[in-house]
Design a protein around this motif. Structure first.
Motif, mmCIF file in Angstrom:
data_model
loop_
_atom_site.group_PDB
_atom_site.id
_atom_site.type_symbol
_atom_site.label_atom_id
_atom_site.label_comp_id
_atom_site.label_asym_id
_atom_site.label_seq_id
_atom_site.Cartn_x
_atom_site.Cartn_y
_atom_site.Cartn_z
ATOM 1 N N SER A 149 41.898 -0.336 6.486
ATOM 2 C CA SER A 149 43.065 -1.147 5.817
ATOM 3 C C SER A 149 43.947 -1.584 7.160
ATOM 4 N N VAL A 150 43.943 -0.582 8.155
ATOM 5 C CA VAL A 150 44.759 -1.004 9.221
ATOM 6 C C VAL A 150 44.214 -2.290 10.077
ATOM 7 N N PHE A 151 42.763 -2.180 10.031
ATOM 8 C CA PHE A 151 42.113 -3.274 10.795
ATOM 9 C C PHE A 151 42.443 -4.643 9.852
ATOM 10 N N GLN A 152 42.371 -4.479 8.581
ATOM 11 C CA GLN A 152 42.539 -5.672 7.876
ATOM 12 C C GLN A 152 44.050 -6.078 7.927
ATOM 13 N N LEU A 153 44.875 -5.189 8.026
ATOM 14 C CA LEU A 153 46.547 -5.675 8.245
ATOM 15 C C LEU A 153 46.655 -6.310 9.701
ATOM 16 N N SER A 207 47.706 -10.424 10.094
ATOM 17 C CA SER A 207 48.958 -10.386 11.041
ATOM 18 C C SER A 207 48.695 -11.405 12.145
ATOM 19 N N VAL A 208 47.449 -11.473 12.613
ATOM 20 C CA VAL A 208 47.153 -12.605 13.689
ATOM 21 C C VAL A 208 47.025 -13.916 13.000
ATOM 22 N N PHE A 209 46.325 -13.877 11.908
ATOM 23 C CA PHE A 209 46.193 -15.004 11.014
ATOM 24 C C PHE A 209 47.316 -15.768 10.626
ATOM 25 N N LEU A 210 48.307 -15.081 10.184
ATOM 26 C CA LEU A 210 49.638 -15.318 9.668
ATOM 27 C C LEU A 210 50.271 -15.944 10.788
ATOM 28 N N ALA A 211 50.141 -15.370 11.941
ATOM 29 C CA ALA A 211 51.050 -15.756 13.013
ATOM 30 C C ALA A 211 50.658 -17.172 13.628
ATOM 31 N N LYS A 212 49.134 -17.449 13.451
ATOM 32 C CA LYS A 212 48.710 -18.475 14.008
ATOM 33 C C LYS A 212 48.618 -19.766 12.791
ATOM 34 N N GLY A 213 49.155 -19.313 11.698
ATOM 35 C CA GLY A 213 49.152 -20.211 10.677
ATOM 36 C C GLY A 213 47.946 -20.625 10.065
ATOM 37 N N PRO A 257 47.576 -18.551 4.083
ATOM 38 C CA PRO A 257 48.521 -18.891 3.319
ATOM 39 C C PRO A 257 49.246 -17.580 2.982
ATOM 40 N N MET A 258 50.452 -17.699 3.127
ATOM 41 C CA MET A 258 51.461 -16.475 3.013
ATOM 42 C C MET A 258 51.643 -16.068 1.608
ATOM 43 N N GLU A 259 51.538 -16.978 0.716
ATOM 44 C CA GLU A 259 51.721 -16.666 -0.670
ATOM 45 C C GLU A 259 50.778 -15.615 -1.029
ATOM 46 N N THR A 260 49.555 -15.548 -0.886
ATOM 47 C CA THR A 260 48.578 -14.646 -1.298
ATOM 48 C C THR A 260 48.570 -13.638 -0.125
ATOM 49 N N ASP A 261 48.891 -13.679 1.118
ATOM 50 C CA ASP A 261 48.679 -12.650 2.084
ATOM 51 C C ASP A 261 49.693 -11.665 1.915
ATOM 52 N N ILE A 262 51.003 -11.806 1.503
ATOM 53 C CA ILE A 262 52.115 -10.906 1.431
ATOM 54 C C ILE A 262 51.851 -9.747 0.221
ATOM 55 N N PRO A 263 51.215 -10.290 -0.904
ATOM 56 C CA PRO A 263 50.913 -8.896 -1.850
ATOM 57 C C PRO A 263 49.479 -8.285 -1.065
#
Length: 204
Positions: free
Chosen positions: A50-54, A58-64, A67-73
């Motif tokens: 789970s930590v690896f996935q988080l 985080s890296v993928f979100l930081a680089k755009g 999609p934030m809509e599905t990644d936040i849940p």
């Protein structure tokens, strides 16, 4: 004869008991079945994956690139899986309330893993913003090659994520099954028949 791992619920005085008595005893070693699941190893695996996935998300979100809509849940539910792994490790003390908490958290973790797996599979088809820009604009072959590399990395990451969530689901189901064997809310505690032979004192 009864071994030291069990205790007799009902007992009669030797004067009133027959020569052979059959009693039913609860096995106090029933809670040891939870340890057969190797909860420490599985709990650490839950936390580590789970930590690896988080971190990757985080890296993928930081680089755009995600999609934030599905990644936040998915972020929130992954934290619940981490908590479930921590409770599974803590339940090694075989304390009944902790085992019940472990059962509840593993059931929650099962639902979280299924939801995360669905979101990951949906995100596999998401095209990164850079590729959308290149699609609608006249681009050079160099930027088009970069876009294809990003797409390959993107699809490989989410395919790996789907496998990780499937593994987390299997771990949660395993721990929940072993907790269910121990906690009495799922099945009544089994009793073992014990035959006791009463011998009369030797006559002198």
């Amino acid at each position: 004869m009864a071994d030291g791992a069990a205790f007799v619920e009902e007992s009669a005085s030797p004067a009133q008991s027959p020569l052979v008595a059959v009693t039913f005893q609860r096995n106090v070693q029933r809670k040891q079945k939870y340890l057969e699941a190797e909860p420490k190893a599985l709990g650490i695996t839950q936390i580590g994956l789970s930590v690896f996935q988080l971190i990757c998300m985080s890296v993928f979100l930081a680089k755009g690139l995600s999609p934030m809509e599905t990644d936040i849940p998915v972020f929130v539910l992954s934290l619940l899986v981490i908590i479930a792994g921590s409770v599974a490790i803590a339940a090694q003390n075989l304390h009944v309330p902790t085992l019940r908490a472990c059962l509840g958290m593993q059931i929650v973790s099962c639902g979280a893993s299924v939801f995360n797996m669905i979101c990951t599979l949906v995100n596999m088809g998401h095209l990164p913003s850079l590729c959308w820009f290149n699609y609608y604009d006249n681009t050079t072959h160099e930027s088009d090659g970069i876009c294809h590399k990003i797409q390959d990395t993107h699809s490989h990451f989410y395919a790996e994520g789907a496998l990780i969530h499937a593994a987390l689901l299997a771990i949660s189901v395993t721990l929940a099954a072993y907790c269910c064997k121990v906690v009495k809310c799922c099945t009544p505690a089994p009793k073992m028949p014990v035959i006791t032979v009463h011998t009369s004192p030797a006559q002198q």
